[in-house]
Design a protein around this motif. Structure first.
Motif, PDB file in Angstrom:
ATOM      1  N   UNK B 581       0.808  -1.225   0.000  1.00  0.00           N
ATOM      2  CA  UNK B 581       0.000   0.000   0.000  1.00  0.00           C
ATOM      3  C   UNK B 581       0.835   1.266   0.000  1.00  0.00           C
ATOM      4  N   UNK B 582       2.102   1.158   0.282  1.00  0.00           N
ATOM      5  CA  UNK B 582       2.949   2.343   0.231  1.00  0.00           C
ATOM      6  C   UNK B 582       3.005   2.861  -1.202  1.00  0.00           C
ATOM      7  N   UNK B 631      -3.431   6.516   8.547  1.00  0.00           N
ATOM      8  CA  UNK B 631      -2.361   7.366   9.069  1.00  0.00           C
ATOM      9  C   UNK B 631      -0.961   7.036   8.551  1.00  0.00           C
ATOM     10  N   UNK B 632      -0.657   5.757   8.369  1.00  0.00           N
ATOM     11  CA  UNK B 632       0.749   5.395   8.115  1.00  0.00           C
ATOM     12  C   UNK B 632       1.264   5.951   6.791  1.00  0.00           C
ATOM     13  N   UNK B 633       2.588   6.001   6.682  1.00  0.00           N
ATOM     14  CA  UNK B 633       3.334   6.505   5.514  1.00  0.00           C
ATOM     15  C   UNK B 633       2.475   7.002   4.359  1.00  0.00           C
ATOM     16  N   UNK B 634       2.642   8.237   3.983  1.00  0.00           N
ATOM     17  CA  UNK B 634       1.936   8.714   2.788  1.00  0.00           C
ATOM     18  C   UNK B 634       2.354   7.868   1.585  1.00  0.00           C
ATOM     19  N   UNK B 659       4.361   9.552  10.936  1.00  0.00           N
ATOM     20  CA  UNK B 659       3.087   8.929  10.588  1.00  0.00           C
ATOM     21  C   UNK B 659       3.066   7.463  11.010  1.00  0.00           C
ATOM     22  N   UNK B 660       4.204   6.785  10.888  1.00  0.00           N
ATOM     23  CA  UNK B 660       4.243   5.389  11.338  1.00  0.00           C
ATOM     24  C   UNK B 660       4.013   5.293  12.841  1.00  0.00           C
ATOM     25  N   UNK B 664       0.736   3.560  14.611  1.00  0.00           N
ATOM     26  CA  UNK B 664       0.847   2.453  15.552  1.00  0.00           C
ATOM     27  C   UNK B 664       0.152   2.789  16.864  1.00  0.00           C
ATOM     28  N   UNK B 665       0.409   3.989  17.356  1.00  0.00           N
ATOM     29  CA  UNK B 665      -0.182   4.386  18.640  1.00  0.00           C
ATOM     30  C   UNK B 665      -1.700   4.396  18.577  1.00  0.00           C
ATOM     31  N   UNK B 666      -2.238   5.009  17.518  1.00  0.00           N
ATOM     32  CA  UNK B 666      -3.698   5.113  17.417  1.00  0.00           C
ATOM     33  C   UNK B 666      -4.318   3.721  17.316  1.00  0.00           C
ATOM     34  N   UNK B 667      -3.739   2.882  16.447  1.00  0.00           N
ATOM     35  CA  UNK B 667      -4.288   1.531  16.296  1.00  0.00           C
ATOM     36  C   UNK B 667      -4.182   0.762  17.606  1.00  0.00           C
ATOM     37  N   UNK B 668      -3.069   0.918  18.279  1.00  0.00           N
ATOM     38  CA  UNK B 668      -2.869   0.220  19.545  1.00  0.00           C
ATOM     39  C   UNK B 668      -3.922   0.634  20.564  1.00  0.00           C
ATOM     40  N   UNK B 669      -4.094   1.931  20.701  1.00  0.00           N
ATOM     41  CA  UNK B 669      -5.061   2.430  21.687  1.00  0.00           C
ATOM     42  C   UNK B 669      -6.460   1.938  21.353  1.00  0.00           C
ATOM     43  N   UNK B 670      -6.820   2.003  20.071  1.00  0.00           N
ATOM     44  CA  UNK B 670      -8.165   1.584  19.684  1.00  0.00           C
ATOM     45  C   UNK B 670      -8.346   0.086  19.911  1.00  0.00           C
TER      46      UNK B 670
END
Ligand SMILES: Nc1nc2c(ncn2[C@@H]2O[C@H](COP(=O)(O)OP(=O)(O)O)[C@@H](O)[C@H]2O)c(=O)[nH]1
Lengths: 77, 680
Positions: B581-582, B631-634, B659-660, B664-670
């Motif tokens: 996806x990058x 969010x990750x890498x444009x 962005x990486x 990671x943080x957002x996905x982890x928290x969710x």
């Protein structure tokens, strides 16, 4: 004549610049845009969300945030 | 005397003075766009001919002054001082003489050979402004030519005068001094005297100019002096005494006194040159403005216009997009059929053609988008859009003008980042570019549609909406965070001119579209081509008898990063999908197809894919995956323009890094938060 901040001037009010103070960069920019002593400024309107203000001076229109207009001292006419 | 002579002319002028029009009229199609070394300020160069002169024309950035206060001013001033153009053409908006002449006073101080182009002379006449140009030339010490940039009127005269000034054959051309008044002049002389003790300095610059700049607290000149001068102490001491003296006697800081004096000089000039001057009446421009920035209507009209812009971009863009897509399909089929089987064919068809082709289809969209953008800019509406939205953007620590690029991000971050060129301030541009990828572009939508459709049934729409909103909220938070940390104290004042509304000129719109289109094409030919080959390589090597994606390098990397992704609820398959996806985010969907062995052409492929995904992921994990995708890498294309527009790999890498981490943080928290709450 009453000295006030440009940011306090009502819409459609006219005033004359007394002094520009504030931070260096913004002061320089305002000075070169013509905010020198005696310049007449007309407050044409404010943006739909009340900030910034649209000013008319020396025949051109300028948008200025209230935050920055606070640093311009004027006398109302 | 047929020998060719070469001279260099620089164009200087306020923003909106019609400088681009004059530049286009001078150089025709003979021009080149680049960047000024080291900064992301656009540099335009071109050539003009006059008699046996071959004239290089350099368009300096539009500035109100030469105080080195912004990147643009610094670039313009450095060019005039260091590159020493033979003649400077000062483009002036004659309907707005007073302020435009301020820049002229600085050119006078610099002592450059100059010609004034009194532009917009048609508009001035229309407004009833009549100017004695001969007198104006005498008072400024430089010849004055009336021009109409949009119609190429006066361009030959301008070139003739420039050549005459260069050959010192123009009688009007002379050095004049702007008088700053007794007290200040006294101090200028004292500083000059101190400077003159230093031979190196006096050779390079006029000491008067240096003295004036030092009085004005010009940081760059001061640093220069400190670096170069031998007797710095004496000079700095003198400056300090002079400042103190002026402030004591005149009761104001020296900057104010100097600006006052310059405007005083201008007033004196204007007093003599206005033959007739009509007083302001309500113009058509004012009438248009009362509607477009109306308290109630302003915002709805802006949103409506943007809606039209996007609708047109995507609906009208579909046709050429389909055509290009079709053409690429044909090329691909043709190559498949004609090339011998093997590695090279695979590289060309599956690597290059499909990789580059997948990006090039966006060319029509980009051109249409920039058609609107340049119309907004040329009519003067862009400044109003910034005026209307400034309040909102200000809360993100941004400038009103950042609004349009942020909105463009919903379409495609690549074009949005290209659109940040209209931001004059470097920090605003950096910040807008860095947070732009958080605005969810249309390429990410297929991923959301697949996953939300698979896992959230009736609520899919709400989930997708929530993902978009998360992006916006994150953009706000990250913007504020960066503003408070990395870009602390660099906020540019929002002093923006609102130029009168004007009819756009088709030619300049076309030039603008062409410029953006070619930038995009060059990017496709460069970074995207390279990246497509890399991705292809990772996906197809090492070669095995029977192709399995999980055994490819991409697959191995996917497995390698799996432990890091584990806490987020998705495993190595998700990892591979994200890596591919990058290249372009929509590829995530097709990678899932390959990973779960769902052929491209199967009828019930969607259903099969959904079933396979359901076995592998929980709804919570799917949400976490969507957020990560957001969010990750444009994508590669975006990274490519980021690198170009930010002017350094450092910032592009920073964008990847932050962005990486954030993803990671957002996905982890969710994911973990959800688990704790008992959601699955
Ligand atoms: N009426 C009139 N309009 C002009 C003239 N020169 C430029 N313009 C318009 O003024 C606007 C700003 O011009 P542009 O060249 O983009 O200004 P720049 O910001 O100084 O480069 C555009 O809408 C032009 O079409 C002129 O001589 N007469």
């Amino acid at each position: 004549m009453k000295i006030m901040k440009l940011s306090d001037l009502p819409v459609k009010g006219t005033c004359r610049v007394v002094k520009v103070s504030g931070e260096k960069a913004i002061k320089k920019r305002l000075l070169e845009m013509g905010f020198v002593r005696g310049t007449e400024i007309y407050v044409k309107k404010v943006a739909p969300l009340a900030d910034p203000m649209e000013l008319v001076l020396k025949g051109f229109h300028l948008s200025l945030r209230r935050e920055e207009a606070k640093d311009v001292l004027v006398e109302k006419i | 005397m047929n020998e060719k002579k070469r001279i260099k002319i620089a164009l200087a002028g306020n923003p909106n003075s019609g400088k681009s029009c004059i530049f286009n009229a001078l150089t025709g199609s003979n021009q080149r766009v680049g960047n000024w070394a080291g900064v992301t300020v656009e540099k335009k160069e071109g050539y003009a001919k006059f008699g046996n002169y071959e004239i290089e024309v350099v368009d300096l950035p539009g500035t109100y002054s030469l105080t080195a206060f912004s990147m643009e001013e610094l670039v313009a001033r450095d060019f005039i001082i260091k590159e020493d153009p033979d003649v400077v053409i000062n483009v002036i908006d004659s309907t707005n003489l007073e302020r435009n002449l301020y820049l002229t006073t600085q050119l006078i101080e610099l002592g450059v050979k100059a010609v004034v182009a009194l532009n917009m002379s048609d508009e001035a006449k229309h407004k009833g402004i009549i100017i004695d140009i001969r007198k104006l030339g005498e008072l400024l010490g430089m010849p004055v030519v009336e021009t109409v940039g949009t119609r190429g009127i006066g361009i030959q005269d301008l070139l003739r005068e420039a050549v005459a000034v260069h050959e010192s054959k123009e009688p009007l051309s002379r050095h004049i001094h702007i008088n700053y008044g007794g007290e200040v002049e006294e101090e200028i002389k004292k500083i000059q005297a101190a400077l003159k003790k230093d031979r190196d300095l006096t050779e390079a610059f006029s000491t008067r100019w240096l003295a004036v700049k030092l009085l004005e607290h010009d940081k760059q000149v001061r640093d220069d002096i400190i670096a170069k001068a031998g007797a710095t102490d004496v000079i700095l001491k003198q400056i300090e005494t002079s400042h103190a003296h002026i402030e004591k006697i005149l009761g104001d800081e020296s900057e104010i006194i100097l600006a006052d004096a310059r405007y005083g000089f201008i007033k004196g000039v204007l007093h003599e040159v206005y033959i007739h001057r009509a007083f302001d009446r309500i113009t058509i421009s004012d009438r248009i403005d009362t509607i477009l920035t109306n308290r109630l209507l302003g915002i709805p009209i802006l949103l409506g216009l943007l809606w039209v812009m996007f609708q047109t971009t995507f609906t009208l863009g579909k046709y050429p997009m389909g055509m290009i897509g079709g053409l690429i399909g044909h090329i691909s089929a043709f190559l498949s059929n004609t090339m011998p089987d093997g590695l090279i064919k695979d590289l060309v068809v599956n690597g290059i053609v499909s990789g580059v082709g997948g990006v090039i289809v966006f060319l029509p969209n980009i051109m249409i988008l920039f058609f609107f953008i340049s119309i907004f800019e040329d009519t003067g509406y862009m400044a109003r859009a910034a005026f209307i939205m400034d309040r909102v953007m200000h809360t993100l620590g941004l400038h009103g003008k950042s609004f349009i690029p942020m909105i463009m991000g919903f379409g495609c971050n690549t074009s949005a980042i290209m659109g940040t060129r209209m931001l004059e301030n470097k920090t605003d541009r950096l910040l807008t570019i860095l947070i732009n990828p958080l605005i969810s572009c249309s390429a990410r939508l297929p991923v959301y549609i697949l996953l939300a459709g698979t896992f959230f049934g009736r609520n899919a729409g709400n989930v997708i909406f929530a993902v978009y909103m998360t992006g916006i909220v994150l953009a706000i938070l990250v913007g504020r965070l960066f503003r408070k940390t990395i870009f602390k104290g660099e906020a540019a004042p929002f002093v923006m001119e609102l130029p009168p509304y004007r009819l756009p000129l088709l030619k300049s719109v076309a030039i603008h579209m062409w410029e953006k289109g070619s930038v995009f094409l060059r990017k496709v030919g460069g970074i995207i081509l390279a990246a497509s080959i890399v991705v292809w390589f990772l996906m197809s090597f090492p070669r095995t008898a029977e192709y399995k994606m999980e055994q490819s390098y991409a697959g191995q990397i996917g497995k390698f990063v799996a432990p890091v992704l584990e806490p987020l609820g998705f495993g190595w398959k998700g990892g591979i999908a994200l890596i591919t996806g990058i290249a372009a985010k929509e590829i995530v969907v097709s990678t899932f197809g390959v990973l779960y062995n769902v052929g491209e052409n199967e009828v019930d492929r969607m259903e099969k894919l959904q079933n396979a995904l359901r076995k592998d992921m929980t709804p919570l994990a799917a949400l976490s995956f969507m957020l990560f995708t957001l969010i990750y890498i444009p994508c590669m294309g975006t990274l490519g323009v980021m690198y170009r527009e930010l002017g350094s790999a450092k910032w592009a890498l920073f964008a990847v890094g932050y962005s990486l981490t954030l993803a990671w943080l957002v996905s982890f928290v969710v994911y973990r938060g959800g688990m704790l709450l008992g959601v699955r």
